[in-house]
Motif scaffolding. Structure first.
Motif, short mmCIF file in Angstrom:
data_model
loop_
_atom_site.label_atom_id
_atom_site.label_comp_id
_atom_site.label_asym_id
_atom_site.label_seq_id
_atom_site.Cartn_x
_atom_site.Cartn_y
_atom_site.Cartn_z
N MET A 1 7.55 49.19 78.06
CA MET A 1 8.24 48.02 77.50
C MET A 1 7.90 47.90 76.02
SD MET A 1 8.16 44.09 78.85
CE MET A 1 9.20 44.59 80.23
N PRO A 2 8.87 47.53 75.16
CA PRO A 2 8.59 47.38 73.73
C PRO A 2 7.48 46.37 73.48
CG PRO A 2 10.96 47.22 74.19
CD PRO A 2 10.27 47.26 75.49
N GLU A 3 6.83 46.54 72.31
CA GLU A 3 5.71 45.66 71.98
C GLU A 3 6.14 44.21 71.95
OE1 GLU A 3 2.85 45.37 68.21
OE2 GLU A 3 3.02 47.37 69.09
N ARG A 4 7.36 43.94 71.42
CA ARG A 4 7.90 42.58 71.43
C ARG A 4 9.17 42.59 72.26
NH1 ARG A 4 5.99 38.76 67.70
NH2 ARG A 4 7.33 37.39 68.92
N ALA A 5 9.23 41.70 73.23
CA ALA A 5 10.41 41.64 74.09
C ALA A 5 10.50 40.25 74.69
CB ALA A 5 10.32 42.70 75.20
N SER A 6 11.64 39.98 75.28
CA SER A 6 11.84 38.70 75.93
C SER A 6 12.40 38.95 77.33
CB SER A 6 12.81 37.83 75.12
OG SER A 6 13.01 36.59 75.76
N LEU A 7 11.76 38.36 78.33
CA LEU A 7 12.23 38.45 79.70
C LEU A 7 12.80 37.11 80.12
CD1 LEU A 7 9.22 40.37 81.31
CD2 LEU A 7 11.35 41.33 80.40
N SER A 8 13.65 37.17 81.12
CA SER A 8 14.28 35.93 81.58
C SER A 8 14.19 35.83 83.10
CB SER A 8 15.74 35.90 81.14
OG SER A 8 16.36 34.70 81.56
N GLY A 9 13.81 34.65 83.58
CA GLY A 9 13.75 34.38 85.01
C GLY A 9 14.24 32.98 85.28
N ILE A 10 13.80 32.43 86.37
CA ILE A 10 14.16 31.06 86.75
C ILE A 10 12.94 30.17 86.56
CG2 ILE A 10 14.98 29.54 88.59
CD1 ILE A 10 17.04 31.57 87.73
N GLY A 11 13.05 29.21 85.66
CA GLY A 11 11.96 28.27 85.47
C GLY A 11 11.89 27.29 86.63
N VAL A 12 10.71 27.18 87.26
CA VAL A 12 10.60 26.32 88.45
C VAL A 12 9.58 25.21 88.29
CG1 VAL A 12 11.40 28.08 90.06
CG2 VAL A 12 8.96 27.93 89.53
N CYS A 13 8.79 25.26 87.23
CA CYS A 13 7.86 24.17 86.95
C CYS A 13 7.73 24.06 85.44
CB CYS A 13 6.50 24.41 87.59
SG CYS A 13 5.39 22.98 87.46
N PRO A 14 8.18 22.96 84.84
CA PRO A 14 8.24 22.88 83.38
C PRO A 14 6.87 22.88 82.73
CG PRO A 14 8.73 20.75 84.36
CD PRO A 14 8.66 21.73 85.48
N GLY A 15 6.88 23.25 81.46
CA GLY A 15 5.67 23.35 80.67
C GLY A 15 5.66 24.68 79.94
N VAL A 16 4.93 24.73 78.83
CA VAL A 16 4.81 25.95 78.04
C VAL A 16 3.35 26.35 77.99
CG1 VAL A 16 5.14 27.00 75.77
CG2 VAL A 16 6.84 25.40 76.66
N ALA A 17 3.08 27.62 78.26
CA ALA A 17 1.71 28.13 78.21
C ALA A 17 1.74 29.53 77.65
CB ALA A 17 1.07 28.12 79.59
N ALA A 18 0.64 29.95 77.04
CA ALA A 18 0.56 31.29 76.46
C ALA A 18 -0.85 31.82 76.61
CB ALA A 18 0.97 31.27 74.99
N GLY A 19 -0.94 33.13 76.80
CA GLY A 19 -2.23 33.77 76.95
C GLY A 19 -2.06 35.20 77.41
N PRO A 20 -3.16 35.91 77.66
CA PRO A 20 -3.07 37.30 78.10
C PRO A 20 -2.57 37.39 79.54
CG PRO A 20 -5.36 36.56 78.09
CD PRO A 20 -4.55 35.47 77.47
N LEU A 21 -1.71 38.36 79.78
CA LEU A 21 -1.16 38.57 81.11
C LEU A 21 -2.09 39.42 81.96
CD1 LEU A 21 2.44 39.20 82.21
CD2 LEU A 21 0.74 40.95 82.79
N ILE A 22 -2.36 38.98 83.18
CA ILE A 22 -3.16 39.74 84.14
C ILE A 22 -2.34 39.84 85.42
CG2 ILE A 22 -5.30 39.84 85.47
CD1 ILE A 22 -5.83 40.15 82.55
N ARG A 23 -2.26 41.06 85.97
CA ARG A 23 -1.51 41.25 87.22
C ARG A 23 -2.40 41.02 88.43
NH1 ARG A 23 0.79 45.57 84.21
NH2 ARG A 23 -0.67 47.06 85.12
N LEU A 24 -1.79 40.52 89.49
CA LEU A 24 -2.49 40.34 90.76
C LEU A 24 -2.86 41.70 91.33
CD1 LEU A 24 -3.26 38.06 92.79
CD2 LEU A 24 -1.15 38.62 94.01
N ALA A 25 -4.06 41.81 91.87
CA ALA A 25 -4.52 43.07 92.43
C ALA A 25 -3.66 43.47 93.62
CB ALA A 25 -5.98 42.94 92.86
N GLY A 26 -3.56 44.79 93.85
CA GLY A 26 -2.74 45.29 94.94
C GLY A 26 -3.39 45.10 96.30
N ALA A 27 -2.63 45.42 97.33
CA ALA A 27 -3.12 45.26 98.70
C ALA A 27 -4.09 46.38 99.07
CB ALA A 27 -1.92 45.30 99.65
N PRO A 28 -4.96 46.15 100.07
CA PRO A 28 -5.85 47.23 100.52
C PRO A 28 -5.04 48.40 101.08
CG PRO A 28 -5.89 45.37 102.06
CD PRO A 28 -5.14 44.91 100.85
N VAL A 29 -5.52 49.59 100.83
CA VAL A 29 -4.81 50.80 101.27
C VAL A 29 -5.32 51.22 102.64
CG1 VAL A 29 -4.33 53.22 100.74
CG2 VAL A 29 -4.50 51.54 98.88
#
Length: 551
Positions: A1-29
């Motif tokens: 993904m480009p260094e700067r980009a914009s994604l779009s989804g469905i907002g379901v709870c209002p408010g603005v927040a910013a910070g580093p993105l962390i992904r949820l860990a995967g399931a046990p194998v």
């Protein structure tokens, strides 16, 4: 993904927040299968893992600060302890599978059934996946799946979030939620609102973002900016203190209404007496949706009249002097309850559910109405009763007659089916009020499964066609002088509140956490302005254009 980009989804709870993105860990194998020498002992081992998961969920439900979270965790515990699931696990062990693989296979079977059923059951697929992973982790001696512990505040990204994960969220650490799947009525959305976290669902591409990338999440518009700078992060954190729904809105109290005094009653959604303190803290004017399903969950026999009286009485007493709108049992084929013993249906979302259960089991409704009447007679609350899944004038008339026969003064129906919305004026000649359930009304109006992330845009409460159906109900309320409320998730959107008021909605019922923001938003507009915004939103070309009306 480009260094700067914009994604779009469905907002379901209002408010603005910013910070580093962390992904949820995967399931046990799962490891490679191993031979099973003693099927009986292996079955016991599998049952033990399921029991440990159930016990863990029940412990966490007991200590959950939010009653909504506790309710969802208990529902998931019921699923993990289901006898049909245990039978399926045993059958897989007897066929030669070891415990981890038997559990994975059993959950896989139910997953396919739930996904094929659509509707409410399909929304529970993420729950099944989470229960599978937790059970397998127990058997493998691994930690149960949970949140990442980076040691600093972050934005959590995942394909979807199970209730057990959302229940562990610390709002001091998790700034916002973004999921690739889900929809406006998913557990992620519901629990994010209960916790007051900005959230965006159905956001394709979010899992391709490199971890620790700085992102900005706008839970109102559904916009996710990728690769923002530190200054943007700092500004977002500073600006959130003055945003709609923020702590600054807590200072605004009193009855809900517009800036020029037009009343819009602000009510709370509850599932038990545990929710009432939060409603009181948020200055709720009453309860607009008392869900009664919690009392019925996981039971093989119907709760007695006495049991029901005790549960309802606790809530009625706690709300003495205020209105309580209690919904009769909202369950059936798409929300199965063991004691109903219902047959499988080709499309449960379109089957015997809600009030329709009374067609086959009229005694369930009769007992519940009698219990509500008994409890109401002992308390000082103003008790109104409404039925879910009403489609016709005949159903509404018969339900109202049953309510009055039970000695209760106010009967209403939920508007969840377009046919009911189109005949709102006729319905209001038979009942005392309407309550619009926007979650199901969206699903049925747009023929879009609530669990389908690919169709989440059709379930956006800003869709003009949905607003038009609400307007039909609001106009009917104005003409008859009878109340019309909204108790679906749309009621919790501060930006949508003035539009709903302009459409003729006289009350909004929501999670207690959402009340301050909605109250503050309504107070910014005159009733004339609300009417003008509503007129524009209904004729907007799409949901995004309608939403842009509110700055």
């Amino acid at each position: 993904m480009p260094e700067r980009a914009s994604l779009s989804g469905i907002g379901v709870c209002p408010g603005v927040a910013a910070g580093p993105l962390i992904r949820l860990a995967g399931a046990p194998v799962l490891p490679p299968p191993v031979p099973v020498g003693d099927a009986g002992a292996e079955t016991v081992r599998a049952y033990g893992a399921l029991a440990e998961v159930v016990a863990d969920l029940e412990r966490r439900a007991a200590r959950a600060a939010e009653a909504t979270v506790a309710e969802v965790l208990r529902a998931e515990a019921t699923m993990a302890g289901d006898e049909e699931l245990r039978d399926a696990v045993r059958e897989h062990v007897e066929a030669g599978a070891d415990a981890p693989h038997a559990i994975a296979a059993a959950f896989g079977t139910f997953r396919e059934l739930f996904a094929a059923a659509g509707g409410h059951l399909a929304e529970r697929v993420a729950d099944l996946d989470d229960l599978r992973d937790r059970s397998v982790a127990v058997l493998l001696g691994l930690p149960m799946p949970g949140l990442p512990p980076p040691g600093h505040p972050y934005v959590l990204a995942a394909r979807d979030l199970a209730p057990t994960v959302t229940a562990d969220l610390d709002p001091e650490q998790v700034l916002a939620l973004v999921t690739e799947a889900g929809g406006p009525t998913s557990h992620t959305a519901i629990l994010a609102r209960a916790l007051g976290l900005p959230a965006v669902v159905a956001c394709p591409g979010v899992l391709e973002v490199a971890e620790h990338t700085l992102v900005l999440v706008d839970g109102a518009t559904g916009r996710v900016e990728i690769g923002v700078d530190e200054e943007t992060v700092a500004a977002a954190r500073l600006g959130s203190a003055g945003s709609v729904g923020s702590a600054g809105d807590e200072a605004i109290t009193g009855p809900g209404g517009t800036s020029d005094g037009a009343p819009v009653r602000l009510l709370a959604n509850v599932g038990s007496v545990r929710d009432v303190p939060a409603a009181d803290r948020a200055h709720a004017e009453g309860i607009g949706l008392f869900r009664t399903e919690l009392l019925f969950l996981g039971r093989t026999s119907e709760p007695s009249r006495g049991e029901q009286v005790a549960a309802y009485r606790d809530v009625f007493r706690a709300m003495a002097g205020r209105r309580v709108v209690i919904r009769t049992l909202d369950a059936g084929a798409d929300k199965p309850l063991p004691f109903l013993h219902q047959d499988e249906e080709p499309n449960p979302a379109l089957g015997i559910r809600g009030l329709r259960v009374a067609r086959r089991r009229p005694g369930v409704l009769t007992t519940q109405l009698a219990a509500i009447a008994d409890a109401a007679a002992e308390c000082g609350a103003e008790v109104w009763v409404m039925a879910p899944m009403v489609s016709t004038l005949t159903e509404a008339t018969e339900f109202a007659a049953a309510v009055y026969e039970a000695g209760l003064p106010k009967a209403g129906v939920m508007i969840e089916v377009p046919a009911a919305a189109l005949r709102a004026a006729e319905l209001l000649r038979a009942v005392d009020f309407l309550s619009i359930g926007t979650n199901d009304l969206s699903q049925y109006a747009f023929a879009a499964d609530r669990s389908g992330g690919d169709l989440a845009d059709l379930l956006d409460p800003w869709q003009p066609a949905l607003l038009r159906l609400i307007e039909i109900c609001g106009d009917a309320g104005r003409e008859t002088g009878k109340p019309v409320g909204v108790c679906g998730e749309a009621a919790a959107d501060p930006r949508l509140a003035p539009v709903l008021a302009g459409l003729g909605v006289s009350s909004l019922s929501m999670s207690p956490r959402a009340l301050p923001g909605v109250r503050a938003s309504l107070a910014r507009y005159s009733y004339t302005e609300c009417r003008r915004l509503a007129e524009l939103a209904v004729v907007a070309p799409d949901a995004a254009s309608a939403r842009d009306l509110i700055g």
